[in-house]
Write an enzyme that holds these catalytic residues in place. Structure first.
Site, PDB file in Angstrom:
ATOM      1  N   ALA A 386       0.832  -1.201   0.000  1.00 39.02           N
ATOM      2  CA  ALA A 386       0.000   0.000   0.000  1.00 39.02           C
ATOM      3  C   ALA A 386       0.868   1.253   0.000  1.00 39.02           C
ATOM      4  O   ALA A 386       0.562   2.239  -0.676  1.00 39.02           O
ATOM      5  CB  ALA A 386      -0.925  -0.006   1.218  1.00 39.02           C
ATOM      6  N   ALA A 387       1.974   1.188   0.747  1.00 32.73           N
ATOM      7  CA  ALA A 387       2.851   2.351   0.846  1.00 32.73           C
ATOM      8  C   ALA A 387       4.170   1.928   1.480  1.00 32.73           C
ATOM      9  O   ALA A 387       4.300   0.820   2.007  1.00 32.73           O
ATOM     10  CB  ALA A 387       2.192   3.446   1.686  1.00 32.73           C
ATOM     11  N   GLU A 389       7.388   3.805   3.924  1.00 32.65           N
ATOM     12  CA  GLU A 389       7.657   4.978   4.741  1.00 32.65           C
ATOM     13  C   GLU A 389       9.044   5.556   4.555  1.00 32.65           C
ATOM     14  O   GLU A 389       9.654   6.043   5.507  1.00 32.65           O
ATOM     15  CB  GLU A 389       7.473   4.621   6.224  1.00 32.65           C
ATOM     16  CG  GLU A 389       8.548   3.693   6.809  1.00 32.65           C
ATOM     17  CD  GLU A 389       8.243   2.218   6.693  1.00 32.65           C
ATOM     18  OE1 GLU A 389       8.902   1.419   7.372  1.00 32.65           O
ATOM     19  OE2 GLU A 389       7.337   1.863   5.919  1.00 32.65           O
ATOM     20  N   GLU A 423       1.851   5.583   7.644  1.00 32.51           N
ATOM     21  CA  GLU A 423       3.155   5.900   7.052  1.00 32.51           C
ATOM     22  C   GLU A 423       3.778   7.140   7.689  1.00 32.51           C
ATOM     23  O   GLU A 423       5.002   7.202   7.852  1.00 32.51           O
ATOM     24  CB  GLU A 423       3.015   6.098   5.535  1.00 32.51           C
ATOM     25  CG  GLU A 423       2.510   4.871   4.803  1.00 32.51           C
ATOM     26  CD  GLU A 423       3.286   3.605   5.118  1.00 32.51           C
ATOM     27  OE1 GLU A 423       4.521   3.668   5.249  1.00 32.51           O
ATOM     28  OE2 GLU A 423       2.658   2.537   5.230  1.00 32.51           O
ATOM     29  N   GLU A 445       6.397  -1.587  13.282  1.00 32.12           N
ATOM     30  CA  GLU A 445       5.077  -1.832  12.712  1.00 32.12           C
ATOM     31  C   GLU A 445       3.981  -1.780  13.776  1.00 32.12           C
ATOM     32  O   GLU A 445       2.854  -1.389  13.508  1.00 32.12           O
ATOM     33  CB  GLU A 445       5.054  -3.189  12.001  1.00 32.12           C
ATOM     34  CG  GLU A 445       5.879  -3.228  10.723  1.00 32.12           C
ATOM     35  CD  GLU A 445       5.429  -2.207   9.695  1.00 32.12           C
ATOM     36  OE1 GLU A 445       4.234  -1.849   9.683  1.00 32.12           O
ATOM     37  OE2 GLU A 445       6.265  -1.750   8.916  1.00 32.12           O
TER      38      GLU A 445
END
Length: 984
Positions: A386-387, A389, A423, A445
């Protein structure tokens, strides 16, 4: 040989720092035979790296249970792959070493005395300090050339420089001393050891401790059409295909872009220089310090030096994007980069706005300033996750950051919001403070996933994310996975590169932990020590490490059973055991599921009756069985454990107590809190699924739903009902089940009705709670066959086709599209297919694509599968979703299962290295198989396919076996009750 572009005078070079070793050509060195023969003198034991501890502010004891939930939730909800076997069998090199010891002070150098390249972790003898990295990017033929100069410190005497490298063509290597006697050091041998993705430079003389050295390497490689390392992507603009290139280095893929110490503990500073055609712009973690344009139409961007950081969140991109920007109160420049038409339409404005607010929120919450002068948000067409960081340059797949308010549903907005919140939190937890090693990756996480709910609550308090949606979207979801025999502890050893993808987990704590470990690395014990100090400062003598080790170092979670005693002393017996769906696993594998599985459990407990609920009490459960007094009880008093679902365990009761709780829900449900009503529903369905309760108990409990006015219990019920639906949707008596569900839904559906047609383009036309409950009920009604719901969906689709004006409310478009495609003719499918191609809104395209999988026409489903994999019409990351959604369709389940097996080689080659995507695909295609024939087909396929992605397949086998076992043991009893039930 890799294709090489004509570089002319565009080549790159630092000042010549050494000479090329003539024994090496294009990175190919001496064979492993020579590598096997090298022996090195013993070195001293690694000195401990101690971490300064500061005093921390106290957390209340309730945060412990949130920590437990949060830690385990991200571990399993975004977990990647399981460990496939013992270290000795993995690299095929006969080494018995697991890895070289932790870099947090517990290392032992005896395992590194010989052939350090054979270990799965880099030797601790060298420590990088700074990288100068210079790249020339050729977008015309998708190649790049580079030169890296690494300054490093010698910690222990060694003759070897061992660096990570994967898929690069090395051209020159030179090593030189930077001390009292500067100069080139003679290289004895050098070679690539692909089993561990390392490049080894053996020197004639030793490197000495406390001295600094430099290694200079030139290299080249392709910009791959993959999803890892430095890869390319494309998009359409004004009918023309445009290309861009971006990095994805987490967890172990920086080595695909440049030789480096590619482990999180090896933090260093970086100075990046990117050279490319001037028609493109380039981005990296830091701002551009200087930009130099050449006469040949190329530009060279010099980026500022970074703070100390790990390789996995270094990043750069080369693209034709445009941007919008804003500036925070503290002066941080925030920009959102995306396709020019997306930026122009304002699709990135929402993410830009909330990012500004979030940076200010986190700075205030953590009392730690954001560390960089800028933060770029980059929306890319394809990405494995999804992304990501990356510090100062967060990369998002377009679907998780671009939002069109006129067509995006609330659920899409909520998901996008949580991804951005996650993120941005990583800019502190993960980037500023980084795990020592991947076995403790949940230290980043965990915080980030927990703060998805805290941060979203800050942005939109009325959504009530932290207190409610956390239960159903995280706790209940993860407990499904963690109840499998193939689960594993949160903290788990990591052996080699391919294992690292499987360990992404999590947890939560704030300010002082950040301050202590700023710009450095931390391990789980650092966090437990901080929490213990905080509790002691609050006057509570609790050893957090002792409590938490039971939760982080053991797999799974307990089921706590509470039973009233017959004695007159108002006592209850409380027992704990390891909850597992496959009870036979405890017999098959007694060594794994041994009797020592035990947790320290903070059990909150209350009693009540038809009019009153007592205040909660807390019991610390440390033994397998304990007896406790809980106040006065009579025959009509019910017990309720785990108040508001703050503990990470399931609660079971004797059948009499379940009957009392069901009666309470039927007569006055609000005596029991919303969180506990949702928790009771989730617990009862899963306890029955695992055989702890008769099958009629969960069916009886949902008979109260017509009286339920809150979203959360409905959401918990629908999740459980959909699981049952996929087990039953191909059985002869399925209508008994669907009719029973519709009877529970009918009154609420008719009362709530449908949302009004679009008028002002607003995403939130009614309150969040009402809109989400309305959507949940409509979805249940249409999914289980409510005729009026079907007629309304068909009417809305027909109106759209006839008027060519879409008046369908965004929040129910996915339901309407899917229902229409499943009930109407082929022309509707073609209409949705056409709209999928013509739509420019990212969220709308995703909804349209998933609707195409709802058809009951096998020819159309097969056509969609083939088009998605063999053409550019469907983005790479969406191909997996197409296959999974076809498999969820009972008319397409066998088709998707067959297609998956036939195309496995293609799918595995495309997604295999992105283990998260591969695991998602395997799970999605197999989780609803439930016949003996399908189970045998799965086992046969695994055997034929050679065991690739073995852990994901092992988990799939366990789930399908559980599906088959449920049919064998419980299906008859289940349908018998439905036939007799007055509600059935």
């Amino acid at each position: 040989e890799r294709e090489r572009g004509a570089r002319g005078n565009k080549g790159l070079s630092f000042t010549q720092m050494g000479i090329e070793d003539n024994n090496m050509r294009n990175g190919r060195g001496l064979s492993d035979q020579w590598a096997d023969s090298v022996v090195v003198r013993p070195r001293t034991t690694e000195r401990s790296i101690t971490v300064h501890k500061r005093l921390v502010l106290g957390f209340a004891i309730s945060i412990l249970t949130l920590i437990i939930v949060t830690v385990i939730a991200v571990l399993l909800s975004i977990r990647f792959e399981e460990c496939a076997g013992e270290s000795s069998s993995r690299a095929g090199n006969g080494s018995n070493a697991k890895f070289n010891g932790s870099r947090d002070g517990n290392g032992n150098h005896k395992d590194e005395e010989t052939q350090p390249w054979r270990h799965h972790r880099l030797p601790a003898s060298l420590r990088p300090r700074h990288y100068d990295l210079r790249l020339a990017v050729y977008m015309d033929n998708f190649t790049f050339s580079g030169e890296v100069n690494i300054e490093f410190e010698c910690v222990y005497t060694t003759k070897f420089i061992v660096l990570h490298m994967d898929g690069l063509e090395l051209e020159k290597v030179a090593v030189y001393s930077d001390n009292k006697k500067p100069g080139v050091m003679r290289i004895h041998r050098q070679f690539h050891y692909p089993a561990n993705q390392v490049y080894v430079i053996a020197l004639h003389r030793e490197l000495k401790p406390m001295r600094t050295y430099k290694v200079n390497i030139t290299f080249e490689a392709q910009i791959e059409n993959e999803l890892l390392g430095f890869f390319r992507s494309s998009y359409m603009l004004h009918g023309e295909r445009r290309y861009m290139a971006v990095t994805q280095f987490s967890p172990t893929h920086a080595r695909k872009a440049f030789p480096c110490f590619d482990e999180p503990v090896y933090k260093a500073t970086f100075r990046v220089i990117l050279r490319h055609d001037a028609s493109y712009l380039s981005l990296s973690n830091m701002p551009v310090e200087a930009s130099i344009s050449d006469d040949d139409g190329w530009v060279t961007n010099h980026f500022a030096r970074t703070p100390r950081m790990s390789t996995y969140y270094l990043a750069w991109a080369v693209c034709n994007f445009t941007y919008r920007e804003t500036i925070t109160d503290s002066g941080v420049v925030v920009r959102l980069y995306a396709r020019p038409n997306a930026v122009q339409s304002g699709a990135g404005d929402y993410a830009l706005h909330i990012t500004k607010r979030l940076l200010q929120f986190y700075e205030d919450y953590f009392k730690v300033k954001y560390s960089l002068p800028k933060l770029d948000l980059l929306a890319v067409p394809k990405h494995p996750y999804a992304a990501m960081e990356n510090w100062g340059l967060s990369v998002f797949v377009e679907q998780k950051i671009l939002l069109d308010p006129e067509v995006s549903s609330f659920s899409y907005q909520m998901e996008l919001t949580m991804v951005v919140v996650h993120e941005i939190c990583h800019q502190w937890f993960g980037d500023l403070v980084t795990p020592v090693w991947w076995e403790d990756v949940w230290l980043k996480e965990g915080f980030a996933h927990f703060f998805e709910y805290v941060g979203t609550d800050f942005l939109f308090p009325k959504w009530n994310m932290e207190k409610q949606r956390f239960l159903t979207d995280v706790l209940h979801e993860v407990m499904l996975l963690d109840g499998l025999a193939s689960s594993h502890p949160i903290s788990q050893e990591v052996y080699e590169a391919v294992d690292i993808d499987r360990v992404f987990d999590w947890i939560a704590y704030k300010k002082d932990y950040l301050m202590t470990h700023m710009y450095s690395n931390a391990a789980r014990d650092d966090l437990w020590n901080k929490l213990t100090e905080a509790m002691q400062n609050e006057g509570k003598d609790i050893n957090i490490k002792e409590v938490m080790d039971h939760w982080t170092l053991q797999m799974g979670y307990p089921v706590v059973t509470i039973s009233k005693n017959d004695s007159l002393d108002h006592s209850v017996t409380v027992t704990q055991e390891h909850f597992i769906y496959d009870q036979d696993a405890k017999i098959r594998d007694p060594d794994l599921f041994n009797k020592s599985f035990q947790w320290q459990i903070p059990l909150t407990l209350a009693t009540g009756n038809s009019t009153h609920r007592s205040p909660e009490a807390i019991i610390w459960l440390s033994n397998k069985t304990e007896t406790h007094k809980v106040g006065r009880m009579d025959e009509d008093t019910w017990l309720l454990g785990n108040i508001n679902q703050t503990g990470y365990f399931r609660v079971n009761y004797d059948l009499h107590n379940w009957r009392l709780l069901i009666e309470q829900l039927m007569t006055n449900p609000e005596i029991i809190s919303v969180g506990n009503r949702a928790g009771l529903i989730d617990d009862v369905f899963n306890l029955a699924r695992a055989g702890y309760l008769p099958q009629n108990v969960p069916l009886q409990i949902i008979c109260y739903l017509p009286q339920e006015r809150e979203f959360l219990p409905w959401h918990a019920a629908s999740r459980s009902l959909y699981q049952l639906d996929k087990l039953l949707d191909r059985t002869e008596d399925y209508n008994l089940f669907s009719d029973f569900v519709l009877k529970q839904v009918a009154s609420k559906y008719h009362k709530m009705g449908w949302p009004s047609a679009l008028t002002d383009g607003s995403i939130l036309q009614t309150s969040y709670q009402i809109e989400e409950l309305q959507r949940e009920v409509i979805m249940l009604a249409c999914s289980f066959g409510n005729k009026q719901c079907h007629r309304q969906a068909v009417s809305l689709i027909s109106d759209w086709i006839s008027s060519n004006k879409n008046r369908i409310p965004p929040n129910v478009r996915d339901i309407v599209y899917c229902t229409g495609v499943s009930l109407m003719d082929e022309d509707v499918w073609e209409f949705i297919w056409m709209k999928f191609h013509s739509s420019t809104a990212i969220s709308e395209k995703k909804v349209l694509l998933e609707a195409l999988t709802c058809s009951d026409n096998g020819f159309l489903l097969n056509r969609l599968l083939n088009l998605s994999l063999s053409s550019d019409l469907v983005p790479d990351q969406d191909v997996i979703d197409v296959i999974i959604h076809v498999g969820r369709n009972p008319h397409g389940r066998q088709l998707a299962w067959r297609y998956f097996r036939e195309k496995w080689d293609v799918l595995n080659s495309r997604y295999g290295e992105a283990l998260f995507m591969n695991s998602k695909l395997i799970s999605g295609v197999t989780e609803f198989l439930n016949t003996e024939t399908e189970l045998n087909e799965l086992k046969e396929f695994i055997q034929i396919s050679g065991g690739g992605a073995g852990p994901a397949f092992a988990r799939a086998v366990e789930i399908v076996e559980a599906n088959v076992r449920w049919h064998s043991l419980h299906e008859r009893q289940f349908f018998q009750w439905l036939r007799k039930s007055p509600n059935g």
